[in-house]
Structure formats: C-alpha cells, structure tokens
Design an enzyme around this catalytic site. Structure first.
Site, PDB file in Angstrom:
ATOM      1  CE  LYS A 266      -3.830  -1.980   2.703  1.00 46.52           C
ATOM      2  NZ  LYS A 266      -4.936  -1.699   1.773  1.00 46.52           N
ATOM      3  NE  ARG A 340     -11.038  -9.572  -2.361  1.00 49.88           N
ATOM      4  CZ  ARG A 340     -11.313  -8.608  -3.247  1.00 49.88           C
ATOM      5  NH1 ARG A 340     -11.569  -8.911  -4.515  1.00 49.88           N
ATOM      6  NH2 ARG A 340     -11.330  -7.354  -2.869  1.00 49.88           N
TER       7      ARG A 340
END
Length: 501
Positions: A266, A340
């Site tokens: 990130k 996920r």
C-alpha cells in the site's frame, strides 16, 4: 460506566445528588401542561418563551446552581420530535456543553416518556461520546463519567429497551477498544486472548494455531499469513441460547490485525489506519459481549480468522495459486485483496462444521465501498431476500444502517482466471461487487450476507478512531431472530392453555 434506570418526575430528577443533569426537551413539551410547576419545567418553559434556546435538535441552554436543583449543572437540550436520530444529536450536544468544564462523574439524564427507540439511542450516544481510549497512553485521561441515572416516566415499560441498549453499548465499546489498539498491541495471539476472556459467561471459545489450520486445509488463510512472523489464530466462539438441535447463525469477522498490502504494498500515507482492518473481527467480539449480557434464546457461532498481511521473504506473491478449504484454487493477482482469502476459508469452515441457518461475514473489505456509500451506510450483499430484509430492518432500528448492493451473475465474469478456478480480484470496475461475488462462491446454499464496513468501521482526521459498527446492527438482528423464533412457541402455549381451560 454504570447505567441505571429509574422512574422519575422532573422534580425527582432535580433532587438527585449528581454533578450534572441533562433534560431532554422534545417539541411536544413546548405545549406541556401549564399546571406543572416543578422548577425544571418552569425554567425550561420560560427560556423557550424568552427565545433563549433554539428549536432545532441539539440546541441547548446551560445553568449553574439553578435554585431548587441539586445537580450543580443543568443542560436543557432540544430533541425535536423525539426520534432516535434527534435524541442522538441532542445527547451529543448536551455532553459537549458539559465536558469542557469540571469533570462530570455522576449524571442524571431525564428522558421522560420518549419512545423506547429514543431511549436506546440516548444510552448509545452517551456511551459513544464519553468513550476514551487509554490502553497505550503513558498519562491516560480515562472517562470521568462513572454513573448515569436515566430517568423515565415509567421504568417497567422501558426496562427491556434499556437493558438491550446498555449491553450493546458495552459490546460496541469492546469492539472500539480492540480496533483502536495499535497492531503491536493487537496481534492475532492477543486477539485470541480477548476472545478467551469471554469464556465462563455462556460462551465457549476454541483457538486454533497454524498447525491445526494447515491440517484442516485452509490454504487461502495460510497464504495470507505466511509473510508474517506473527503466527495466525483461528478463533471459534459459540453461544448456546437455544436447544442443541437449533441451527446457529454464524458471524464471520475479518481479522487482519495489520494490512500492509503484502507484496502489493500500500502507499505510505495513512497506512497506520490499517490497524483498523480487523474491525470485522472486533465487531464479532463486541456482539458476543452483548450476547453474554442479554442471553437471548438463539445459537450463534463466531469465527475470526486472524493474521497479519506482511511483505516478508515468505510472503505470497502476485500470480501464486493456492488451494482453499473448499477445494477451489485461487490465483492471487493482488496480495492486497487478502481479506476475501481468509474469509473464504472461514465461510467454508462455518458451512461444513456448523450447518448454520445463516452466515453473515463482516469485513473492511474494499475501498470501493467507501467510494460507493461513503461513511454513512455499510454495504450489504445477500443471497437470501429474508436475510437481507431482516438485516436492513435491524440496521435502521439500531441507528446503524446498511444499503443493499447487487449480486448479478455477470459481475462474476471479471474473476475468471486461466490458471485457477477463480482470481482474487477482477479489476477496478465494481470492485465492491466483485469482492462479494468472490465470497459468494464459497457459501453453497446457506443463506448468506456480506457486510462491507470499510466506510463505517472507523473515522479519520481529528476524530480518528473506531466506531464499533456494526455491533448495534448485528445484536438487533440476533435479538429479532430470537424473538421471531419464540413467538410461535408462545402462541402454542397460549392455545394449549385455552384448550385446557
């Protein structure tokens, strides 16, 4: 903080020994019985007549050492039509008027005969605005307020709503506390200890480590954790409030205790906020705290896959293919789409081991949800119409709203991979939906809902911190389900009594 409910008139409220008194004044009181002559009513009515306090919810007037009133500070605050939204705003405004002066350790909060929903909103609002994070401060300033006496016209008719609100407040505060903690103070192991602290209160807790998770076959979960030196934990909580034969509701909370993005690193700006990436897990803990206090007649399972997502030498790489617990293979195109991956194994585990009546996962899953819905409503996806409606209604009732999003089959086309059964990302377009479509592949025919709380789990800027959402929504949903299950039994019991008579 200790909340107490008591039947009080305004005159009785004014006679209690406390540091301060908040008088919630709805519009209906503008036309109150002129014969009422207690000091608070007379003072408030005169202030309104003189135009010293506005009519909008949240407008307030303060007094010090009001003659005939024992609490040394009094705040009259307008709460409009007495709706939950209006009293939330009014309560926050009244506390803001009080907290800047001398500490308030004891408070009388008079709500009169406002509806039960407004009473609940008042309790939750006061708990929220008085919360203080202190765990990692060397000179903490803890919450000064210790006792709150909530005065109502008739306590017996408001007791259930009050007790539910207090339990939700404690649960929401537990969720805020753990989401707020820095990652080095909220590792997977420490999160497991927080869950184990709930044991002995009607809750059973089981904690699995890396060896057990590998033996089960949770390859997607293991892949995310393999870049970190902090060992993963898979936390299983069980609350049994109904008969053993009754299938449970399964709550699955994303527990990424820190998310660097892995190899798909990130940007540095605001990466500190990725400690909040376990807010879904924290909300499951908070919900179980409320269950332990309320003991509803329902069975609930909580599953928390907890790990860090780090870019270590052993970290999973873009393009790697892993095998999930379901047997489906996954091409990991972006290691920053890790939530996920841990959730899909937890969903499969819930379905295979517990045969639940419904599964609800809660996750700070996508930045795309923030773009779609901002910071007001959580994103809701569901395969079952009844489940979707029940969660939406619970969110509205609890002041913790969500908004239903689509699950059209066409969105799943973006997840096709030539190297695995499915890819873990499908591009930028409709990212919040494709993330949900990925999870849907692992739920089978069990009614399932996904709550994307990326926009609602925490606040940035000067008010940076966790919100504890969606604990109110989840608890309200579970209580509604317990009440629905009990209704036929009560009806049958009444019928039986009539027949015997």
């Amino acid at each position: 903080m200790d909340f107490r409910l008591q039947t009080l008139t305004p005159h009785e409220a004014a006679s209690l020994d406390a540091d301060a008194l908040i008088l919630l004044w709805p519009d209906a009181w503008d036309r109150a019985d002129a014969a009422r002559a207690d000091v608070l009513t007379v003072w408030g009515r005169q202030a309104l007549a003189d135009g010293d306090v506005g009519a909008e919810p949240g407008k307030w007037l303060a007094a010090h050492r009001l003659p005939g009133v024992r609490p040394r500070r009094v705040v009259l605050v307008r709460c409009g039509d007495g709706s939950a939204a209006a009293v939330r705003k009014a309560t926050a405004a009244a506390w803001a008027a009080l907290e800047g002066a001398a500490p308030v350790r004891s408070l009388v909060l008079w709500v009169g005969d406002l509806p039960a929903a407004a009473l609940s909103a008042t309790v939750l609002a006061l708990a929220a605005v008085t919360y203080r994070y202190t765990s990692t401060l060397s000179q903490p300033k803890p919450r000064a307020l210790q006792t709150v006496t909530v005065g109502v016209t008739e306590a017996d008719t408001r007791r259930a709503a009050f007790e539910e609100a207090v339990a939700i407040a404690h649960g929401q505060e537990l969720a805020r506390e753990w989401a707020n903690r820095p990652a080095n103070h909220s590792t997977p192991a420490l999160l497991a200890e927080a869950a184990q602290a709930l044991e002995g209160r009607g809750i059973d807790v089981e904690v699995l480590g890396p060896k057990e998770v590998a033996k089960i076959g949770m390859g997607a979960f293991l892949a995310v954790a393999q870049g970190s030196s902090q060992p993963l934990r898979f936390i299983v909580l069980r609350y049994r409030g109904a008969a053993k034969s009754v299938p449970p509701v399964a709550l699955i909370g994303k527990g990424i205790t820190f998310d660097t993005g892995g190899i798909s690193l990130k940007p540095a700006a605001e990466m500190d906020e990725m400690k909040f990436d376990m807010s879904g897990a924290a909300s499951v803990l908070g919900t179980f705290e409320a269950l332990a206090r309320l003991r509803p007649a329902i069975n609930v399972v909580g599953l928390i896959p907890a790990c860090e997502n780090m870019p270590g030498g052993g970290a999973v790489k873009p393009g790697d293919v892993v095998r999930s617990l379901s047997g489906q293979t996954i091409e990991i195109l972006n290691t920053d789409a890790e939530g996920r991956l841990i959730l899909c194994d937890a969903l499969t585990y819930a379905r295979q081991r517990f045969a639940p009546r419904a599964m609800i996962d809660v996750a700070t899953l996508t930045g795309a949800c923030v773009i779609a819905l901002g910071h007001v409503r959580s994103g809701l996806f569901a395969t079952d119409e009844g489940l979707a409606q029940a969660l939406s209604a619970a969110g509205d009732a609890a002041g913790d709203p969500c908004w239903r999003m689509p699950l059209d089959d066409e969105y799943g086309e973006a997840l096709k991979s030539p190297f695995a059964d499915v890819a873990n990302v499908g591009g930028r377009a409709a990212g919040v939906v494709t993330a949900a479509k990925f999870l849907q592949r692992f739920v089978g025919d069990v009614p399932w809902a996904h709550l994307d709380i990326a926009g609602t789990a925490w606040k940035s800027g000067k008010d940076k911190g966790a919100t504890g959402r969606p604990v109110p929504l989840l608890v309200r949903y579970l209580l509604d389900q317990a009440a629905s299950a009990a209704a036929p039994e009560k009806a049958a019991a009444r019928t039986g009594r009539r027949r015997r008579g």
